[in-house]
Design an enzyme around this catalytic site. Structure first.
Site, PDB file in Angstrom:
ATOM      1  N   ARG A 175      66.886  27.461  -2.689  1.00 31.60           N
ATOM      2  CA  ARG A 175      66.334  26.548  -3.705  1.00 31.60           C
ATOM      3  C   ARG A 175      66.927  26.802  -5.065  1.00 31.60           C
ATOM      4  NH1 ARG A 175      60.874  28.174  -2.454  1.00 31.60           N
ATOM      5  NH2 ARG A 175      60.326  26.998  -0.577  1.00 31.60           N
ATOM      6  N   ARG A 248      63.695  40.133  21.736  1.00 27.79           N
ATOM      7  CA  ARG A 248      63.581  41.247  20.803  1.00 27.79           C
ATOM      8  C   ARG A 248      62.119  41.628  20.738  1.00 27.79           C
ATOM      9  NH1 ARG A 248      67.324  44.548  19.650  1.00 27.79           N
ATOM     10  NH2 ARG A 248      66.772  44.865  17.457  1.00 27.79           N
TER      11      ARG A 248
END
Ligand code: UDP
Length: 382
Positions: A175, A248
């Protein structure tokens, strides 16, 4: 006549939405859960009067009004906004990547200066980014990649950034405003007191078997219901017939400190390669409506990523090409299981956020139970 209409395998969010909906349609459910508790990774454990997100930080965010109204009909949400801070070699940087980050890194003050800096550093990557490294450099430049992304990502996924799909990094906003909100979504918050109340509402009225492995006694459980809703790992369901999908996993270590405020924020990301954990979570800051200094103690959890092995909790699917094509083979088998509905992060092998799991369960429930469903709890109790 079977004893239940549904056996729901897995007490997480997907199973919970299905259970809630089944009950509203006067269907009976038996939930079978391997763990001691329901709620999947949303489960909270109270320590020192603080709801501890036992399986990692869960911040609810969505732009889907239907999903937001649904969860708010089940629990009261606070106004928590996630503004994590990244720690790299003793320096603190605001996340996600925004003007505060750029200003600290380069001393720039305007969006134009920041854009110029990133454009200079993006140089090397041309065309469509082929992997996470190229995607990160092309969006944020080399400095940010090296300090805030590379180390964290390689710890998190246990592999080089060049071997990871680009989409993972696109989860994070970039941003050019001074806005530290981690999410772009319209609605955000955490249930006051943690997620357990919401979980209780979802599974209200169900039969529940915890510490029970469905696959270990599949035929018996299949005999107990007309339909099965399966939310466990899809490769395990098919006995790993084509091989194992990779996941994971995470390991958590708690510390209780005699201070009212340990790190000043709920989430710190540790982006150095040398620090073995990826995040420290100070749970009390998840409820911004309870003053942190009212409790003289605090609970901090360190999050260590680890390779998944059988018997561990699978957290993240590794959606690289090999695993994705293996998943497609299992998905074909799943299509042939006419009496079983597969759904959720593990059965769909998808890096789903909570709101997306709910939206997907809502869609499947509408097909399963037919017609228009009133998705707010209060619409049923009137
Ligand atoms: N990531 C990063 N640095 C950070 C935080 C995130 O490089 O400080 C990358 C990392 O690859 C991670 C991905 O962004 O896997 C997505 O992060 P997110 O916070 O969405 O992960 P989750 O909350 O699902 O664990």
């Amino acid at each position: 006549m079977k004893r239940y209409d549904y056996v729901i395998v897995g007490g997480g969010l997907f199973g919970g939405v299905m259970a809630w909906c089944a009950k509203k349609h006067q269907k009976s459910c038996l939930v079978i859960e391997r763990r001691k508790t329901l709620g999947g990774n949303l489960y909270c454990e109270e320590i020192e009067g603080i709801p501890v997100h036992r399986y990692g930080a869960h911040i609810f965010h969505t732009s889907d009004r239907k999903v937001w109204d649904f969860v708010n009909s089940l629990a009261e949400f606070n106004r928590y906004t996630n503004c994590p801070v990244a720690s790299y070699r003793g320096q603190m940087y605001n996340m996600p990547f925004n003007m505060n980050t750029f200003s600290k890194l380069w001393g720039v003050s305007t969006p134009e200066e920041a854009k110029r800096k990133i454009a200079e550093q993006r140089g090397a990557v041309k065309g469509r980014p082929a992997n996470l490294e190229e995607q990160a450099i092309s969006l944020m430049g080399r400095d940010i990649y090296e300090r805030l992304i590379k180390g964290y990502t390689e710890k998190q996924w246990g592999r080089d950034c060049k071997e990871l799909p680009a989409f993972i990094i696109k989860r994070l906003p970039v941003r050019y405003t001074y806005d530290n909100n981690y999410f772009n979504d319209r609605y955000q918050g955490i249930p006051v007191g943690g997620y357990n109340g919401l979980i209780g509402r979802l599974f209200e009225g169900c039969g529940v078997l915890t510490e029970t492995d469905y696959l270990a006694d599949k035929a018996r459980f299949d005999g107990m219901a007309e339909r099965i809703i399966y939310t466990g790992t899809i490769d395990a369901y098919f006995g790993y017939r084509y091989g194992k999908l990779e996941y994971r996993s995470l390991r958590f270590e708690d510390d209780i400190y005699d201070t009212d405020n340990y790190q000043g924020v709920a989430v710190v990301n540790h982006t150095d390669r040398e620090v073995p954990y990826t995040r420290t979570i100070e749970h009390k800051h998840f409820d911004c409506t309870v003053p942190y200094n009212e409790n003289p103690k605090t609970v901090v959890t360190r999050e260590y990523p680890v390779a998944w092995e059988e018997g561990m909790e699978p957290y993240y699917p590794v959606n690289d090409e090999r695993n994705q094509s293996l998943y497609e083979k299992y998905a074909k088998l799943a299509e042939q299981e006419k009496n079983v509905l597969f759904g959720g992060r593990l059965a769909e092998y998808k890096y789903y956020d909570m709101d997306k799991v709910i939206a997907s369960a809502m869609e499947k429930a509408e097909k399963e139970f037919g017609g228009q469903i009133l998705w707010r709890e209060q619409e049923h109790s009137r």
